[in-house]
Motif scaffolding. Sequence first.
Motif, PDB file in Angstrom:
ATOM      1  N   MET B 438       0.796  -1.193   0.050  1.00  0.00           N
ATOM      2  CA  MET B 438      -0.029   0.146   0.028  1.00  0.00           C
ATOM      3  C   MET B 438       0.854   1.189   0.058  1.00  0.00           C
ATOM      4  O   MET B 438       0.515   2.107  -0.762  1.00  0.00           O
ATOM      5  CB  MET B 438      -0.928   0.032   1.305  1.00  0.00           C
ATOM      6  N   LEU B 439       2.070   1.159   0.883  1.00  0.00           N
ATOM      7  CA  LEU B 439       2.918   2.418   0.676  1.00  0.00           C
ATOM      8  C   LEU B 439       3.396   2.862  -0.553  1.00  0.00           C
ATOM      9  O   LEU B 439       3.790   3.920  -0.848  1.00  0.00           O
ATOM     10  CB  LEU B 439       3.911   2.070   1.720  1.00  0.00           C
ATOM     11  N   LYS B 440       3.385   1.915  -1.384  1.00  0.00           N
ATOM     12  CA  LYS B 440       4.073   2.474  -2.838  1.00  0.00           C
ATOM     13  C   LYS B 440       2.903   3.227  -3.543  1.00  0.00           C
ATOM     14  O   LYS B 440       3.248   4.202  -4.328  1.00  0.00           O
ATOM     15  CB  LYS B 440       3.946   0.977  -3.731  1.00  0.00           C
ATOM     16  N   ASP B 441       1.533   2.950  -3.428  1.00  0.00           N
ATOM     17  CA  ASP B 441       0.514   3.492  -3.815  1.00  0.00           C
ATOM     18  C   ASP B 441       0.019   4.862  -3.103  1.00  0.00           C
ATOM     19  O   ASP B 441      -0.103   5.726  -3.539  1.00  0.00           O
ATOM     20  CB  ASP B 441      -0.545   2.736  -3.983  1.00  0.00           C
ATOM     21  N   TRP B 460      -8.180   1.441  -1.631  1.00  0.00           N
ATOM     22  CA  TRP B 460      -7.060   0.708  -2.098  1.00  0.00           C
ATOM     23  C   TRP B 460      -7.405  -0.801  -1.670  1.00  0.00           C
ATOM     24  O   TRP B 460      -6.921  -1.663  -2.717  1.00  0.00           O
ATOM     25  CB  TRP B 460      -5.740   0.881  -1.300  1.00  0.00           C
ATOM     26  N   MET B 461      -7.917  -1.039  -0.611  1.00  0.00           N
ATOM     27  CA  MET B 461      -8.356  -2.421  -0.259  1.00  0.00           C
ATOM     28  C   MET B 461      -9.452  -3.143  -1.103  1.00  0.00           C
ATOM     29  O   MET B 461      -9.294  -4.126  -1.531  1.00  0.00           O
ATOM     30  CB  MET B 461      -8.747  -2.612   1.163  1.00  0.00           C
ATOM     31  N   THR B 462     -10.559  -2.158  -1.528  1.00  0.00           N
ATOM     32  CA  THR B 462     -11.525  -2.675  -2.274  1.00  0.00           C
ATOM     33  C   THR B 462     -10.872  -3.013  -3.650  1.00  0.00           C
ATOM     34  O   THR B 462     -11.307  -3.929  -4.355  1.00  0.00           O
ATOM     35  CB  THR B 462     -12.609  -1.585  -2.366  1.00  0.00           C
ATOM     36  N   LYS B 463     -10.220  -2.216  -4.231  1.00  0.00           N
ATOM     37  CA  LYS B 463      -9.519  -2.231  -5.746  1.00  0.00           C
ATOM     38  C   LYS B 463      -8.622  -3.520  -5.668  1.00  0.00           C
ATOM     39  O   LYS B 463      -8.680  -4.315  -6.435  1.00  0.00           O
ATOM     40  CB  LYS B 463      -8.630  -0.839  -5.950  1.00  0.00           C
ATOM     41  N   ASN B 464      -7.788  -3.707  -4.614  1.00  0.00           N
ATOM     42  CA  ASN B 464      -6.972  -5.006  -4.715  1.00  0.00           C
ATOM     43  C   ASN B 464      -7.566  -6.137  -3.924  1.00  0.00           C
ATOM     44  O   ASN B 464      -6.909  -6.927  -4.336  1.00  0.00           O
ATOM     45  CB  ASN B 464      -5.617  -4.398  -4.049  1.00  0.00           C
ATOM     46  N   VAL B 481      -1.018  -8.326  -5.523  1.00  0.00           N
ATOM     47  CA  VAL B 481      -0.698  -7.283  -4.787  1.00  0.00           C
ATOM     48  C   VAL B 481       0.451  -6.858  -4.249  1.00  0.00           C
ATOM     49  O   VAL B 481       1.133  -5.671  -4.519  1.00  0.00           O
ATOM     50  CB  VAL B 481      -1.822  -7.093  -3.583  1.00  0.00           C
ATOM     51  N   THR B 482       1.435  -7.854  -3.717  1.00  0.00           N
ATOM     52  CA  THR B 482       2.752  -7.581  -3.287  1.00  0.00           C
ATOM     53  C   THR B 482       3.732  -8.122  -3.934  1.00  0.00           C
ATOM     54  O   THR B 482       4.980  -7.905  -3.711  1.00  0.00           O
ATOM     55  CB  THR B 482       2.764  -8.234  -2.137  1.00  0.00           C
ATOM     56  N   GLY B 483       3.277  -8.969  -5.017  1.00  0.00           N
ATOM     57  CA  GLY B 483       4.432  -9.549  -6.067  1.00  0.00           C
ATOM     58  C   GLY B 483       5.196 -10.677  -5.040  1.00  0.00           C
ATOM     59  O   GLY B 483       6.341 -11.281  -5.535  1.00  0.00           O
ATOM     60  N   GLU B 484       4.697 -11.184  -3.814  1.00  0.00           N
ATOM     61  CA  GLU B 484       5.398 -12.128  -3.157  1.00  0.00           C
ATOM     62  C   GLU B 484       4.803 -13.206  -2.965  1.00  0.00           C
ATOM     63  O   GLU B 484       3.306 -13.301  -3.025  1.00  0.00           O
ATOM     64  CB  GLU B 484       5.932 -11.472  -1.776  1.00  0.00           C
TER      65      GLU B 484
END
Lengths: 508, 508
Positions: B438-441, B460-464, B481-484
């Motif tokens: 989230m910090l990236k966005d 952000w939570m709704t979108k992701n 979402v996190t790439g991890e």
Amino acid sequence: MTNQTEVVKTEFLQYVKKMNDYKEAAGLIAWDLRTGAPKKGAEQRSEVLGTLSSEVFAMATSEKMKRMIDELKSDAHWGELNDVTKKSVLECEKKYNKVANVPADEQKNYVILTSNAEVAWEEAKEKRDFESFQPYLEKIVDYNRKYVDWVGYEGNKYNALLDDFEPGLTVEVIDEVFGKLKSELVPFVKAIVESGNDPKTDFLFRHFPKEKQEEFSKTILKEMQYDFDAGRLDTTVHPFCIGLNPGDVRVTTKYDESDFRTAVFGTIHEGGHALYEQNISSSLIGTPLSTGTSMGIHESQSLFWENFVGRHKGFWTRFYDDLKHVSGDQFDDVPLEEYFRAINVAGPSLIRIEADELTYCLHIIVRYELEKALINGELEVKDLPKAWNDKMEEIVGVRPTHNGEGVLQDVHWAGGMFGYFPSYALGYVYAAQLKTAMLKDLPDYDALITEGNLLPVKEWMTKNIHQFGKMKEPLEILSDVTGEGVNPDHLINYLKDKYRRVYQLTTV
Amino acid sequence: MTNQTEVVKTEFLQYVKKMNDYKEAAGLIAWDLRTGAPKKGAEQRSEVLGTLSSEVFAMATSEKMKRMIDELKSDAHWGELNDVTKKSVLECEKKYNKVANVPADEQKNYVILTSNAEVAWEEAKEKRDFESFQPYLEKIVDYNRKYVDWVGYEGNKYNALLDDFEPGLTVEVIDEVFGKLKSELVPFVKAIVESGNDPKTDFLFRHFPKEKQEEFSKTILKEMQYDFDAGRLDTTVHPFCIGLNPGDVRVTTKYDESDFRTAVFGTIHEGGHALYEQNISSSLIGTPLSTGTSMGIHESQSLFWENFVGRHKGFWTRFYDDLKHVSGDQFDDVPLEEYFRAINVAGPSLIRIEADELTYCLHIIVRYELEKALINGELEVKDLPKAWNDKMEEIVGVRPTHNGEGVLQDVHWAGGMFGYFPSYALGYVYAAQLKTAMLKDLPDYDALITEGNLLPVKEWMTKNIHQFGKMKEPLEILSDVTGEGVNPDHLINYLKDKYRRVYQLTTV
């Protein structure tokens, strides 16, 4: 019981139990929608209601239902069934036969029609605009005219509709009963109007906080022997009582801070319905018999408590001090007799749901005569507003100035409920008959009420009415308890006696 | 789409819609039973729940379901289906295949067993008497050992259970994640204990009236963007959130007048769950996908709001004055920093549901290690109390003095829910990973929270996450979402950072 009978019986009882469970779920959903369900979830929740109702309808009209009824009614099994199972089978058979003759697509369209009509009605009532509602009502009346032919009737066509709400009652009986009520009450109401002895009522409209009204309502419900471990009291716009099962019978009321009567008498009324549902024999749970036997008998219970208890002088001899105290002593300057007369103020009025005990039946007779004429093709929907106003003037003694306070005031016709209205007045008539019968067993009735000892009253009702649920037909209950058929004399005598006193009439 | 595909697809969607409607009805009944249903009606209401659940189970495992799945997955139709239908079919197929291998009578007996076990557990917990509960738990463990063989697994037997709550997760992954949490947090907790820098907390226990707590709870829910037109807040003994449909997501809380944190943080937690359910795409309504994708992702939402928002210093920079005001100025002598440290007090404790943010995962790891050993036959139920106490001492750093505050504290095992516990800790791990993403966005996250501008966080939570419901698997969401994959480092870093500050540590 033979093994084979046991098998068919068990299959049937499990089947109707499942139908009942679905109905109970639907009942809870309906309660929730009216008491506080969030509005954005209501549309999808209605779909859930629709799914449950369709399933119950499909089960009631299924091949399987038909087969089970036929099997159980055959000589091989019928004699071995107990009374509850027999009556359950007959109840299912009656519903099956009735619905089987209604074309499925017509029935489905009618559900949609009445659903739309209720919306149209709400707007029409608001705008006092009968013309916008007329096309809906025409279609509804048209359906009902066809419906009575599909399901069949003896005598008057309207009898087919009566059977849905008050089985056993006929136009022939009601015409006589209502005719007598009319001929006795219309001149009597005129006399009280002309007496000029209207009670003083201004003190009824003093500010009475909602919380205090709620406290008092709960006290009275407890005194009535309403069981709060088997129910609850909530707030709604349109108060109602719903019995989900005998251990969960919920009451709602509404609070008007400038007229405490709405909550107090409304709660007693719904509490009367609730006592009925709470005290149905637990042996009927899971069968189609675990509910009140008819709209009229149900209404006899609510009206008995509202009027024969709640508007009884003795009741307030016992509870007036409590009311004064809860209200913050706001009635300290009002003597009991003055208070008693005020809560029994009566006279011609326009709106049925605000009508008093004395004139209420007249409002019902107006509707009965009109819907009977509509169904029999003696009146057309376009002529209804004028017919309504004429009847109101003739029977109630007052003429609406617009349709919003006239023909558009009730939701029943929009909802397709033709044949329902008579139950309200029959409930009054029954209640007075029950009172006469009760006096034989409880000759000290007035003293009991004056002491606030309401348990014997509730127990009498349970013993004679509540416990049976739908095991007995309405006229069977009436006859068993009173030894009579429908007899309006008891109501007429009660009303004349009481209102002579309230209006200090010396003649009439 | 061919006509034939349309027919099969419609049949399938109507079928799953009906199952969903029944589940929604059952959900409302469950909510009602926990919020205020009269107790005398509860037994019959449970029968209604049973009828609805049996019907849903029967539909999920029916021949018809199997046929529809096979047809829709055939080459003739599969390619023509949209993604929502495809995923719905796969979801139904997964459930069908799983349940199809469980012997029906074993499953039915297990439902009865766990129902009785919950009653036995409640009494055993009260009396701190493990022996009376042991026979039930032995049977439950025995069933679960058989269950994993019926439904099948790859690698560790426990994976079969994990799949019911957190599909995609395996013992292999969790061992690594929990191993790291343990090795980092156990010494860290020890260090904060040894620091002796416990925050002052006495002022947290001042009397805070229920009504005022309710007012504040509602304010915070609104600020979180919880939609009260699509939900409501009620009171219960054990707070929960239930999503009946996206337009009706209900939250409950409880009020402790001598510890307002129960209500405030409990409401924020349940509110986090509620935001998930309220914001699932309406295109999924009526399908099996209209709910959170897993217990762990659900918990990531509740924990994110409870801790990353509700226990954030900025949040109280914004809302502390409001809290002071609502509380009747009772915190006027408590500076914000002191208040902030107090609500983040941490350290070893015995009871999971009262544990703090820092040690909570350690409580979960205790349970995970024990149930994994039970399922793999490396631990027997009779040895569980001692094993529990040993693990608590080793991992959390405190040893229960009796089984009531030890092995008997949670209902999960009595209810047969083996495989559920890891989701709680995974939710923490996910939440911290989401925070990093989230910090990236939202690089100004701290400022948003400090302003009380929570809308971008919710959006952000709704979108992701929220909107997808069960369209995406938990690890798919995490990866998108996190790439991890599951990575505990984010949680470890967050906790160490924060608690170094709260406990004023200079080293560690």
